[in-house]
Design a protein around this motif. Structure first.
Motif, mmCIF file in Angstrom:
data_model
loop_
_atom_site.group_PDB
_atom_site.id
_atom_site.type_symbol
_atom_site.label_atom_id
_atom_site.label_comp_id
_atom_site.label_asym_id
_atom_site.label_seq_id
_atom_site.Cartn_x
_atom_site.Cartn_y
_atom_site.Cartn_z
ATOM 1 N N LEU A 53 26.088 4.597 64.904
ATOM 2 C CA LEU A 53 25.372 5.453 66.050
ATOM 3 C C LEU A 53 26.281 6.179 66.528
ATOM 4 N N GLU A 54 27.345 5.595 67.049
ATOM 5 C CA GLU A 54 28.504 6.341 67.896
ATOM 6 C C GLU A 54 29.055 7.560 67.194
ATOM 7 N N ARG A 55 29.422 7.048 65.887
ATOM 8 C CA ARG A 55 29.983 8.261 65.187
ATOM 9 C C ARG A 55 28.864 9.227 65.018
ATOM 10 N N LEU A 56 27.485 9.324 64.750
ATOM 11 C CA LEU A 56 26.739 10.090 64.625
ATOM 12 C C LEU A 56 26.524 11.091 65.724
ATOM 13 N N VAL A 57 26.230 10.547 66.895
ATOM 14 C CA VAL A 57 25.447 11.234 68.037
ATOM 15 C C VAL A 57 26.472 11.325 69.024
ATOM 16 N N ALA A 58 27.677 10.837 69.240
ATOM 17 C CA ALA A 58 28.680 11.097 70.358
ATOM 18 C C ALA A 58 29.599 12.093 69.896
ATOM 19 N N PRO A 59 29.992 12.866 70.691
ATOM 20 C CA PRO A 59 31.170 13.783 70.405
ATOM 21 C C PRO A 59 32.195 13.302 69.773
ATOM 22 N N SER A 60 32.399 13.931 68.737
ATOM 23 C CA SER A 60 33.535 13.531 67.590
ATOM 24 C C SER A 60 34.818 13.624 68.437
ATOM 25 N N VAL A 390 25.420 31.225 56.151
ATOM 26 C CA VAL A 390 26.096 31.431 57.132
ATOM 27 C C VAL A 390 25.844 30.571 58.346
ATOM 28 N N THR A 391 24.705 30.767 59.043
ATOM 29 C CA THR A 391 24.406 30.123 60.156
ATOM 30 C C THR A 391 24.537 28.534 60.044
ATOM 31 N N PHE A 392 24.153 27.812 58.925
ATOM 32 C CA PHE A 392 24.246 26.410 58.834
ATOM 33 C C PHE A 392 25.725 26.348 58.319
ATOM 34 N N GLY A 393 26.308 27.086 57.845
ATOM 35 C CA GLY A 393 27.922 27.004 57.535
ATOM 36 C C GLY A 393 28.440 26.845 58.803
ATOM 37 N N MET A 394 28.302 27.525 59.849
ATOM 38 C CA MET A 394 28.824 27.501 60.836
ATOM 39 C C MET A 394 28.855 26.291 61.623
ATOM 40 N N GLY A 395 27.424 25.759 61.451
ATOM 41 C CA GLY A 395 27.155 24.386 62.148
ATOM 42 C C GLY A 395 27.894 23.283 61.411
ATOM 43 N N ALA A 396 28.341 23.484 59.961
ATOM 44 C CA ALA A 396 28.891 22.613 59.343
ATOM 45 C C ALA A 396 30.515 22.609 59.344
ATOM 46 N N SER A 397 30.725 23.539 60.181
ATOM 47 C CA SER A 397 32.245 23.834 60.360
ATOM 48 C C SER A 397 33.026 22.614 61.043
ATOM 49 N N PRO A 398 34.416 22.538 61.182
ATOM 50 C CA PRO A 398 35.048 21.611 62.189
ATOM 51 C C PRO A 398 34.844 21.759 63.577
ATOM 52 N N PHE A 399 34.287 23.051 63.957
ATOM 53 C CA PHE A 399 34.134 23.365 65.323
ATOM 54 C C PHE A 399 32.921 22.584 65.831
ATOM 55 N N THR A 400 32.186 22.052 65.169
ATOM 56 C CA THR A 400 30.931 21.307 65.473
ATOM 57 C C THR A 400 31.468 19.914 65.721
ATOM 58 N N ASN A 401 31.136 19.389 67.001
ATOM 59 C CA ASN A 401 31.815 18.281 67.558
ATOM 60 C C ASN A 401 30.658 17.136 67.470
ATOM 61 N N ILE A 402 29.691 17.228 66.881
ATOM 62 C CA ILE A 402 28.549 16.099 66.753
ATOM 63 C C ILE A 402 28.460 15.893 65.362
ATOM 64 N N GLU A 403 28.506 14.801 64.780
ATOM 65 C CA GLU A 403 28.656 14.406 63.137
ATOM 66 C C GLU A 403 27.332 14.554 62.848
#
Length: 887
Positions: A53-60, A390-403
């Protein structure tokens, strides 16, 4: 010129795609079906839930994780977790219990009942490979005497019980709050072990008069071995079962247990609870799509196409799930939103193709009609699908900090690609077969030949109603028989006339001002939910435990570890002042404070390093009441000289009931001090891993998605049909997005990973529905804006209304899932659909009649053509007067 050339090229490409599908329908029907079956079977075989659960919802990536590693390297986490109290995120395996007395009762007077429950936990046994293990075999041991680490409230309750047995009054055993003196002379902080405290009035030493609740934690050893972890898991499960049995036997105390696996169990429970509701949602969408695609005309009615369109999206979702599990993905409950997101995108393409088919000419061969429908619809659907990607690809990018957000966006990208493929292939093939049946005059439901008019005249009325196409028997043939579809008829004959009425427009403007004001008010009150409770099943034990814990044990923040990781001159008066200044405002559990008090009481001078350390090691740490501080100091010895290279203190802040934001404020204030002060320190608590930069982590994906959409729309300003179309689209999407954000805040929805995903989806959902309407408006060639918006509603309104209605009806079952996650999903998606519907059918039809683009140039062109035609007619009259006579 470039815009027209690009548009013609795209339409030509889509037309060729439509011709390819119409010429090979069996291939395009079979390949997706086989792919779905194979991927679906793979998904069933490889299904595996994600247990971290930590890997999923805590900031990476957060500073708290670095601080945890540094703190763990100085002081072992297994020995520290009993001091570093955290509400829900205690590391390792443990069992925690809240015992709550009845209203008006004092839990301190029920010490015997509490201790009976405690002894039942200690005596509880779990079996593993023929051996019985109790808590004493699994517990964390103290360094001093190798006994189990237990909360100090147990000692307090033992003293109270002995006083009651010896006929002494409980007043003689004085309990203070939040720190109390134990029998062995130690001062212990019990702020998180005693709750609902009422102090004696006018008491200077904070004596406790009564209390409602006691909290006890049982910490288990964590060696990292699989066997030890398995035994610990069995002990936790038996602990929860034991609490359920004891609760059935006891009525004087309410028991609220929590174990390390409880949060994950109750997080995954949402998926179990939602299974039947998702099936009900699917049935509702199937029914709505089928009914909305039907007509009285049995030849042109397409109810099965509506049903097959929904099944097309279901097949694409199954295929996406198979791809996810084949690539070693692990399921988590946040992925529950993907079927609803994919359905909203896929059925839009289905209904647009069906609407495009209705706008084609009936006298053309069915293959040509399919190609024409593709050339008209697939260009817009391709562009909106690309924006989804494009929008969900942005969310799947390495810049997203929540797994969890990253995994969801990755799956959504795959679902969008498969949706697009399945719509033009599988559903396109179904449209080809339906068109062939229509061309051969087969019944749209029974697939039998429609009888002739003479044959129908000899049959009963009910037979005529079922088998008549409603067109062949009419006195004259309509130019467009599909205009008799009930939604299209309603929009053309009733709604478009009403919404463009001059008396309705002022009320629409007032409605929009109200909408904008409430949205703005909500945007000013945005809250961020760093608590995991917002993702759990609402009727779960974890939520019940958290509610009681928040009510009775929220007077003090989690215990913050204050780690000094560099050698420090503790004997220096300036250093002592800096430490006191840093600890001011906190309740400190500190060896430094106790040692300074010890020196002061004993009138001992320790102004040099040698004196300070010799008294500390030779006298202070050898006293029984101070021996536990040995775990908080790390000494190094060079020759005969000892030094303190690191030490730790514990700080507790006074907080209110809604303490998440206050704990974040404490963290944000302490961290900068570690850089500006002469004392080098870090602060850490296990809950910081979930809170640190959470606000930024959940905001960045939607900001990036919004920036991506804005960038694409601006870059395509001069490539699309009309630049003003993009301008109006940007305004509409912004209005819808801010409306959903503000209204969901007013509806008590906090910013968490689910609401952020819904906001990203809202961007695309708004574009998906507003873009066709706006581009139809800017391309319309009517004389006035009002006539243009009427034409746009007639042309695009049916597909928009069908899709939004199906989408909203499909959300209704989510309301009955007892889960905070699905509640957030329902509220956000309901607002997304509602705000989009409001803009497409109320706000835009009115506002487009006020503002550009202007339609005067179309009027001038038509006047010029009319004048030219009149001149030609005049010339003919002068040359041939006999023709005028005949006319």
């Amino acid at each position: 010129m470039l815009r027209q050339a690009l548009r013609r090229a795209l339409r030509a490409g889509c037309r060729r795609l439509g011709l390819c599908v119409s010429r090979h329908p069996v291939l395009f029907l079979t390949v997706p079906a086989v792919l779905s079956i194979s991927c679906g079977l793979s998904a069933l075989r490889r299904f595996q839930p994600d247990g971290d659960l930590e890997r999923l919802v805590a900031p990476s990536h957060s500073l708290a994780k670095i601080e945890r590693s540094l703190a763990g390297s100085l002081f072992p986490a297994d020995q520290s977790k009993s001091q570093l109290y955290s509400d829900l995120h205690t590391p390792g395996r443990y069992g925690r219990l809240i015992l709550l007395s009845a209203p008006g009762d004092n839990v301190l007077l029920q010490a015997e009942g509490v201790l009976q429950t405690h002894r039942a936990v200690l005596e509880m046994k779990v079996n593993h490979r023929g051996y019985n293990y109790t808590f004493s075999h699994l517990c964390v041991l103290r360094n001093q005497d190798k006994k189990c680490v237990l909360d100090d409230i147990i000692s307090v309750l033992e003293d109270l019980r002995q006083a009651a047995v010896s006929s002494k009054t409980t007043a003689r055993v004085q309990v203070r709050y939040p720190s109390t003196k134990l029998k062995d002379g130690r001062s212990s902080f019990i702020g998180h072990q005693l709750g609902g405290v009422v102090e004696v009035p006018n008491s200077k030493d904070q004596r406790v008069k009564s209390a409602r609740a006691v909290q006890i934690t049982y910490y288990l050893q964590t060696y990292g071995s699989a066997t030890q972890d398995l035994i610990g898991e069995k002990w936790e499960q038996e602990f929860c079962k034991l609490m359920a049995r004891l609760q059935a036997e006891r009525r004087d105390l309410q028991l609220y247990p929590l174990a390390s696996f409880s949060l994950w169990r109750d997080f995954h429970k949402t998926s179990v609870l939602a299974r039947s509701k998702v099936l009900v949602s699917l049935v509702l969408i199937l029914t709505t799509a089928t009914l909305s695609s039907a007509m009285k005309d049995c030849l042109r009615s397409k109810p099965f196409l509506g049903l097959l369109g929904v099944l097309t999206v279901c097949l694409s979702v199954v295929t996406a799930a198979g791809v996810f599990f084949i690539t070693d993905g692990k399921y988590n409950s946040t992925l529950l939103g993907i079927p609803f997101f994919a359905m909203g995108h896929g059925t839009k393409g289905v209904f647009e193709l069906l609407s495009g088919w209705r706008r084609t000419k009936e006298n053309l061969p069915f293959k040509e009609r399919v190609a024409d429908a593709y050339s008209e619809v697939m260009v817009t659907y391709t562009m909106t699908s690309a924006l989804y990607f494009v929008t969900f690809g942005m969310g799947a990018s390495p810049f997203t900090n929540i797994e969890a957000v990253k995994v969801f966006c990755q799956n959504m990208c795959v679902s969008i690609l498969l949706n697009y493929f399945y719509v033009f292939s599988f559903f396109g093939s179904c449209l080809v077969f339906a068109g062939q049946l229509e061309q051969n005059r087969y019944h749209s439901i029974f697939c039998c030949k429609i009888p002739s008019a003479e044959y129908l005249d000899r049959k009963p009325v009910w037979f005529q109603a079922v088998m008549s196409d409603g067109h062949q028997q009419s006195a004259h043939h309509d130019a467009d028989p599909y205009q008799h579809h009930f939604l299209q008829h309603f929009l053309r004959e009733h709604y478009s006339e009403w919404v463009t009425n001059i008396y309705v427009k002022p009320f629409v403007v007032i409605l929009y001002l109200i909408y904008a004001s409430f949205s703005f008010m909500g945007c000013l009150q945005i809250r961020h939910a760093a608590s995991i409770i917002s993702l759990l099943a609402s009727d779960s034990p974890s939520v019940a435990y958290a509610a009681v814990q928040q009510k009775y044990f929220s007077s003090y923040s989690p215990v913050i570890g204050f780690y000094i990781y560099e050698p420090l001159e503790y004997w220096n008066s300036s250093v002592q002042e800096d430490l006191q200044r840093l600890c001011s405002g906190f309740t400190a559990v500190s060896w430094v404070e106790q040692y300074y008090q010890f020196l002061k009481v004993g009138n001992i001078s320790a102004r040099s390093k040698s004196d300070f350390i010799s008294v500390l090691q030779g006298s202070f740490l050898k006293k029984p009441e101070f021996q536990h501080f040995r775990n908080d100091i790390i000494f190094s010895k060079a020759g005969d000289e000892s030094s303190i290279i690191a030490s730790r203190l514990y700080l507790v802040a006074r907080t209110s009931r809604g303490k998440q934001t206050e704990v974040l404020e404490v963290l944000e204030k302490l961290r900068p001090l570690s850089l500006s002060k002469s004392i080098r320190f870090i602060v850490f608590n296990p809950s910081f891993v979930f809170m640190d930069h959470y606000r930024l982590s959940v905001t960045v994906p939607v900001l990036m998605a919004g920036f991506g959409v804005l960038l694409v729309l601006i870059l395509t300003f001069f490539l699309v049909i009309h630049p003003l179309g993009n301008f109006w689209l940007i305004l509409s999407v912004t209005s819808i997005e801010l409306g959903v954000l503000g209204l969901m805040t007013l509806w008590n929805v906090d910013m968490d990973c689910i609401s952020i995903l819904c906001l990203i989806y809202t961007l695309n959902f708004a574009i998906d529905h507003c873009a066709p309407l706006l581009y139809a408006f800017v391309l319309a060639t009517e004389h006035t804006r009002t006539q243009c918006i009427k034409s746009s509603l007639q042309e695009q309104g049916t597909a928009i209304l069908q899709n939004i209605t199906s989408f909203l009806i499909g959300l209704v079952p989510l309301l009955f899932v007892p889960s905070n996650l699905t509640s957030t999903l329902f509220k956000c998606l309901l607002l997304a659909g509602g705000c989009t519907l409001l803009h497409c059918f109320v706000i835009l039809p009115v506002f487009l009649t006020f503002f550009p683009p202007s339609k005067k140039h179309h009027k001038k062109k038509k006047r010029a053509k009319r004048k030219e035609r009149e001149e030609i007619e005049c010339i003919e009259v002068q040359e041939n007067p006999d023709h005028v006579t005949t006319v």
